[in-house]
Design a protein around this motif. Structure first.
Motif, PDB file in Angstrom:
ATOM      1  N   TRP A  57      -9.083  -3.357  -4.355  1.00  0.00           N
ATOM      2  CA  TRP A  57      -9.702  -4.036  -2.867  1.00  0.00           C
ATOM      3  C   TRP A  57      -8.369  -4.152  -1.997  1.00  0.00           C
ATOM      4  O   TRP A  57      -8.469  -4.142  -0.692  1.00  0.00           O
ATOM      5  N   ILE A  58      -7.588  -5.325  -2.598  1.00  0.00           N
ATOM      6  CA  ILE A  58      -6.574  -5.661  -1.834  1.00  0.00           C
ATOM      7  C   ILE A  58      -5.626  -4.543  -1.111  1.00  0.00           C
ATOM      8  O   ILE A  58      -5.365  -4.517   0.073  1.00  0.00           O
ATOM      9  N   GLU A  59      -5.215  -3.491  -1.931  1.00  0.00           N
ATOM     10  CA  GLU A  59      -4.520  -2.275  -1.500  1.00  0.00           C
ATOM     11  C   GLU A  59      -5.546  -1.469  -0.549  1.00  0.00           C
ATOM     12  O   GLU A  59      -4.777  -1.027   0.548  1.00  0.00           O
ATOM     13  N   GLY A  60      -6.633  -1.617  -0.765  1.00  0.00           N
ATOM     14  CA  GLY A  60      -7.608  -0.779   0.430  1.00  0.00           C
ATOM     15  C   GLY A  60      -7.628  -1.341   1.670  1.00  0.00           C
ATOM     16  O   GLY A  60      -7.798  -0.612   2.761  1.00  0.00           O
ATOM     17  N   LEU A  61      -7.045  -2.564   1.804  1.00  0.00           N
ATOM     18  CA  LEU A  61      -7.072  -3.014   3.165  1.00  0.00           C
ATOM     19  C   LEU A  61      -5.773  -2.690   3.917  1.00  0.00           C
ATOM     20  O   LEU A  61      -5.714  -2.953   4.997  1.00  0.00           O
ATOM     21  N   VAL A  62      -5.019  -1.935   3.436  1.00  0.00           N
ATOM     22  CA  VAL A  62      -3.977  -1.325   4.059  1.00  0.00           C
ATOM     23  C   VAL A  62      -4.402  -0.445   5.092  1.00  0.00           C
ATOM     24  O   VAL A  62      -3.617  -0.156   6.153  1.00  0.00           O
ATOM     25  N   GLN A  63      -5.566   0.284   5.034  1.00  0.00           N
ATOM     26  CA  GLN A  63      -5.852   1.032   6.246  1.00  0.00           C
ATOM     27  C   GLN A  63      -6.091   0.185   7.579  1.00  0.00           C
ATOM     28  O   GLN A  63      -6.018   0.829   8.568  1.00  0.00           O
TER      29      GLN A  63
END
Length: 455
Positions: free
Chosen positions: A22-28
């Motif tokens: 989830w956290i790394e998905g916010l890189v978008q």
């Protein structure tokens, strides 16, 4: 620390892997300077950052090393220390350290579950979703303010200063290592503009330590410190370091400050810039002793400085053949690497492997490296913003400084193998460029199966 969703039996994430995804998905959502979203997040938790003592560290290069020196010395002196740095080299948990150990995976998952409903709520407003770095910063504050309660938090900026979300804190001391040509697409197209952004971490009445060297940058820092009535300690004016001896993996120097002098200090990190970083850390500790009654025995200071390590920066990761890792991803970093290669290391031939991101000032970076290299292997980091090997090679070929043998290998693992095959017993291999490449190479050479991706 159980929120209403958990009381109702709802948990967004069952384990660390889900929370990390989830956290790394916010890189978008990219890099979005501004304080509105982090302010909203902190407000939801009652502004826990106000309960902590932060040492806020900004700068183009050297932030991580200064943070490492400060952390090691404070730990050696018996203090409990939180350390928040980026990007990470192996795992997301590396970013959130307490007393030198990563945040436990289950704690990160628990805090992510606390944050998720608030992040979703903000995402539904005109502010848009908090970014990966904003959520990471909020998670760090919750970890230190609600879980482990350190005496000090060593707090590294992400990008710039004024609008960087780490600037949500009011520190006990501010540090600006240096100002160089990096992220100018975001921070401003002149060195003075970049300096003004970094000077944004200077708070009213909070002392400032800096090693900025350019006269125009020094003026920006002085003007801001004067406006905020903050005592300024500037390298070359209020404090200095004098080199005594330079060997591979050991440098000796003296420190001269406004409160006292220290002779015969030793560090294990290589490069003249690491003496500067150590001097900045010492001055910071001296200020804390004067202003906040910090207690650090000289023996703890000396041992802490010498014991400090910082992975991926002039790190001799392998001895047969000798292979050096250095994340020199901007012109100033490349100049520091080139100086160290000339002054610290001996070799018959120098073989360099490099991979870069597409948003950097590469010509000025390459200009420092090309004259020294016998072989240059150009590759691509496994990262979404990678510059293609072909484009980087085209840039190299257009430069008059290119007299080395050029090898193009897109696959970084194949490039690493070629580098190792090329490097003889008296040679030196160097892997440099973006820290995202350094992270992958380091994990492969150390056979680290836990490696994620440094963001």
């Amino acid at each position: 620390m159980i929120n209403k969703r958990e009381q109702a039996g709802e948990r967004s994430f069952a384990n660390y892997e889900e929370a990390r995804a989830w956290i790394e998905g916010l890189v978008q959502f990219g890099i979005r300077p501004g304080m509105e979203r982090i302010n909203r997040l902190m407000e939801a938790f009652g502004h826990p950052q106000r309960r902590l003592k932060f040492i806020h560290v900004a700068g183009t290069n050297g932030k991580g090393s200064v943070c490492a020196y400060l952390t090691t010395v404070l730990l050696r002196a018996g203090y409990d220390v939180g350390t928040f740095t980026s990007p990470y080299i192996v795992k997301l948990t590396n970013r959130f350290q307490y007393n030198g150990a990563d945040i436990p995976e289950e704690t990160l998952c628990q805090l992510a579950n606390e944050l998720k409903p608030h992040v979703d709520e903000i995402a539904g407003t005109e502010l848009g979703s908090p970014s990966m770095f904003e959520v990471s910063t909020a998670l760090a504050i919750l970890y230190y303010a609600k879980v482990c309660y350190p005496d000090y938090v060593v707090w590294e900026t992400g990008l710039g200063g004024r609008l960087d979300v780490t600037n949500i804190v009011t520190p006990v001391v501010s540090v600006i290592t240096n100002v160089g040509h990096d992220h100018m697409d975001i921070l401003g197209d002149t060195i003075e503009a970049v300096a003004k952004e970094k000077a944004g971490i200077i708070k009213p009445g909070v002392p400032v330590i800096s090693a900025v060297s350019q006269p125009e940058v020094q003026q920006v820092i002085k003007d801001k410190a004067r406006a905020t009535q903050s005592a300024l300690y500037l390298l070359g004016e209020q404090f200095s370091e004098q080199v005594q001896e330079v060997n591979e993996d050991k440098q000796m120097f003296n420190f001269e400050g406004p409160f006292r002098s220290l002779e015969g200090l030793a560090i294990s990190l290589n490069g003249a810039h690491q003496r500067t970083n150590a001097a900045v850390a010492i001055m910071t500790l001296e200020v804390l002793q004067q202003y906040y009654a910090l207690i650090v025995d000289d023996e703890d200071l000396r041992r802490g400085l010498q014991e400090t390590q910082w992975p991926g920066r002039l790190e001799m990761i392998q001895r047969t053949p000798r292979l050096l890792l250095d994340g020199a991803h901007n012109p100033e970093g490349a100049e520091m690497l080139a100086t160290a290669l000339r002054d610290t290391y001996s070799y018959k031939r120098l073989h360099v492997m490099i991979g870069m991101l597409s948003n950097k000032n590469h010509q000025d970076t390459l200009r420092h490296i090309l004259p020294l290299a016998d072989t240059l292997i150009i590759t691509e980091p496994d990262f979404r913003k990678a510059m293609s090997a072909a484009s980087l090679a085209e840039l190299v070929q257009s430069m008059n400084e290119n007299t080395c043998e050029l090898v193009i290998e897109r696959d970084w693992k194949e490039a690493l193998q070629r580098l190792q095959d090329l490097t003889g017993e008296e040679d030196l291999a160097v892997v440099t460029g973006t820290l995202y490449l350094i992270a992958d190479v380091r994990s492969k050479l150390l056979n680290n199966m836990e490696s994620e991706k440094g963001w």
